[in-house]
Design an enzyme around this catalytic site. Structure first.
Site, PDB file in Angstrom:
ATOM      1  N   LYS A  34     -29.617  53.854  -0.295  1.00  0.00           N
ATOM      2  CA  LYS A  34     -29.456  52.828  -1.313  1.00  0.00           C
ATOM      3  C   LYS A  34     -30.637  51.863  -1.256  1.00  0.00           C
ATOM      4  O   LYS A  34     -30.930  51.293  -0.205  1.00  0.00           O
ATOM      5  CB  LYS A  34     -28.142  52.063  -1.082  1.00  0.00           C
ATOM      6  CG  LYS A  34     -27.827  51.068  -2.183  1.00  0.00           C
ATOM      7  CD  LYS A  34     -26.440  50.490  -2.030  1.00  0.00           C
ATOM      8  CE  LYS A  34     -26.357  49.366  -1.033  1.00  0.00           C
ATOM      9  NZ  LYS A  34     -27.130  48.148  -1.402  1.00  0.00           N
ATOM     10  N   ASP A  66     -26.107  41.257 -17.645  1.00  0.00           N
ATOM     11  CA  ASP A  66     -26.805  40.469 -18.669  1.00  0.00           C
ATOM     12  C   ASP A  66     -26.213  40.879 -20.012  1.00  0.00           C
ATOM     13  O   ASP A  66     -25.218  41.617 -20.053  1.00  0.00           O
ATOM     14  CB  ASP A  66     -28.323  40.745 -18.575  1.00  0.00           C
ATOM     15  CG  ASP A  66     -29.169  39.568 -19.053  1.00  0.00           C
ATOM     16  OD1 ASP A  66     -28.849  39.018 -20.127  1.00  0.00           O
ATOM     17  OD2 ASP A  66     -30.143  39.216 -18.363  1.00  0.00           O
ATOM     18  N   ARG A 217     -25.957  47.731   7.859  1.00  0.00           N
ATOM     19  CA  ARG A 217     -26.286  47.204   9.189  1.00  0.00           C
ATOM     20  C   ARG A 217     -25.721  47.981  10.369  1.00  0.00           C
ATOM     21  O   ARG A 217     -26.420  48.112  11.386  1.00  0.00           O
ATOM     22  CB  ARG A 217     -25.870  45.720   9.242  1.00  0.00           C
ATOM     23  CG  ARG A 217     -26.779  44.833   8.397  1.00  0.00           C
ATOM     24  CD  ARG A 217     -26.165  43.491   8.083  1.00  0.00           C
ATOM     25  NE  ARG A 217     -25.050  43.609   7.155  1.00  0.00           N
ATOM     26  CZ  ARG A 217     -24.395  42.572   6.650  1.00  0.00           C
ATOM     27  NH1 ARG A 217     -24.723  41.345   7.010  1.00  0.00           N
ATOM     28  NH2 ARG A 217     -23.407  42.762   5.788  1.00  0.00           N
TER      29      ARG A 217
HETATM   30  O1  LIG Z   1     -19.265  44.841  -3.222  1.00  0.00           O
HETATM   31  C1  LIG Z   1     -20.339  45.199  -2.690  1.00  0.00           C
HETATM   32  C2  LIG Z   1     -21.381  45.750  -3.402  1.00  0.00           C
HETATM   33  C3  LIG Z   1     -22.514  46.137  -2.738  1.00  0.00           C
HETATM   34  N1  LIG Z   1     -22.652  45.975  -1.411  1.00  0.00           N
HETATM   35  C4  LIG Z   1     -23.899  46.435  -0.759  1.00  0.00           C
HETATM   36  O2  LIG Z   1     -23.583  47.428   0.228  1.00  0.00           O
HETATM   37  C5  LIG Z   1     -24.378  47.220   1.397  1.00  0.00           C
HETATM   38  C6  LIG Z   1     -23.476  47.005   2.575  1.00  0.00           C
HETATM   39  O3  LIG Z   1     -24.254  46.734   3.711  1.00  0.00           O
HETATM   40  P1  LIG Z   1     -23.609  46.458   5.161  1.00  0.00           P
HETATM   41  O4  LIG Z   1     -24.792  46.095   5.998  1.00  0.00           O
HETATM   42  O5  LIG Z   1     -22.960  47.756   5.584  1.00  0.00           O
HETATM   43  O6  LIG Z   1     -22.633  45.342   5.028  1.00  0.00           O
HETATM   44  C7  LIG Z   1     -25.313  46.062   1.102  1.00  0.00           C
HETATM   45  O7  LIG Z   1     -26.550  46.593   0.714  1.00  0.00           O
HETATM   46  C8  LIG Z   1     -24.677  45.335  -0.065  1.00  0.00           C
HETATM   47  O8  LIG Z   1     -25.639  44.791  -0.936  1.00  0.00           O
HETATM   48  C9  LIG Z   1     -21.640  45.417  -0.698  1.00  0.00           C
HETATM   49  O9  LIG Z   1     -21.722  45.239   0.534  1.00  0.00           O
HETATM   50  N2  LIG Z   1     -20.483  45.053  -1.356  1.00  0.00           N
END
Ligand SMILES: O=c1ccn([C@@H]2O[C@H](COP(=O)(O)O)[C@@H](O)[C@H]2O)c(=O)[nH]1
Length: 237
Positions: A34, A66, A217
């Site tokens: 992603k 938007d 993370r």
């Molecule tokens: O509701 C949402 C939408 C997008 N995200 C995205 O997913 C990853 C989660 O990262 P972690 O480090 O596993 O927490 C992050 O890029 C968010 O922008 C989300 O967490 N929740």
């Protein structure tokens, strides 16, 4: 689909070197990567081409929100860059989501591209029940709002939604087995939750019916990202 193909790794990093390093390291163990706001805004759209040249499937997570015309045009551009998945906010409304889907379909037809999945972000996984009601001012339950937005996204011609794993069963029941459900807010058992509020383990998300899980993370900040990814795939089984 293989279990590992359901795992999308969030490349929340600020340089092409870090993104390329993680993509090369993790590609044998995961299904897709992603590219979110940090990486896209640090490097620019060329990061999509760079990672796709490495053979990666790319979810471009820019959460477009938007007016319909603007979102349609941005969706067309992201499709032309080769996004495999792109997203808009369901809160933008049905007309906005329809415009995005139509713009993507037209771009695919005009240029002979592979059609990306177009999904709608529902209620962010970092929003607690308290913040939903008291800060943002929504009435009712998060699950009801998520299901309503999922049904709206489906009616607008979108392929699926981004939602917390805690709402998967309700979305599946409302939108059927083919509807794509992408779930961030995934934490291995016992792991730190960071700023996420509505979380489950990888196994719980898959058992509930997730199509894809998104993990950032817990993999990218682990001292051994490969082992972390392999452990998560094991937990998904
Ligand atoms: O509701 C949402 C939408 C997008 N995200 C995205 O997913 C990853 C989660 O990262 P972690 O480090 O596993 O927490 C992050 O890029 C968010 O922008 C989300 O967490 N929740």
């Amino acid at each position: 689909m293989n279990t590992r193909d359901r795992l999308i790794v969030a490349l929340d990093v600020d340089s092409p070197e870090k993104a390329i390093h993680l993509t090369k390291l993790l590609s044998p163990y995961v299904g897709a990567f992603k590219v979110g706001m940090e990486l896209f805004n640090s490097v620019g759209p060329e990061i999509i081409y760079t990672l796709k040249k490495l053979g990666a499937n790319i979810f471009v997570d820019l959460k477009l929100h938007d007016i319909p015309n603007t979102v349609a045009r941005a969706s067309r551009v992201l499709t032309s860059h080769g996004a495999d998945i792109l997203n808009v906010h369901a809160a933008g409304g049905k007309e906005m989501m329809q415009s995005a889907a139509q713009a993507v379909n037209k771009e695919v037809l005009d240029k002979g591209l592979t059609r990306p999945l177009v999904v709608a972000v529902t209620v962010l996984t970092s929003i607690s029940a308290r913040a939903f009601k008291e800060e943002i001012g929504f009435a009712g339950e998060i699950e009801d709002k998520v299901v309503n937005w999922a049904k709206l996204a489906q009616a607008a011609g979108l392929d699926g939604v981004v939602a917390s794993p805690q709402e998967i069963r309700a979305i599946r029941q409302a939108c059927g087995p083919e509807f794509v459900i992408i779930t961030p807010g995934i934490r291995p058992s016992g792991g730190a939750v960071h700023d996420q509020k509505r979380v489950t383990t990888p196994g719980e998300a898959i058992a509930a019916g997730a199509t894809y899980i998104v993990v950032g993370r817990p993999i990218t900040e682990n001292s051994d990202p490969v082992q972390a990814a392999r452990n998560i795939v094991s937990e998904m089984n």
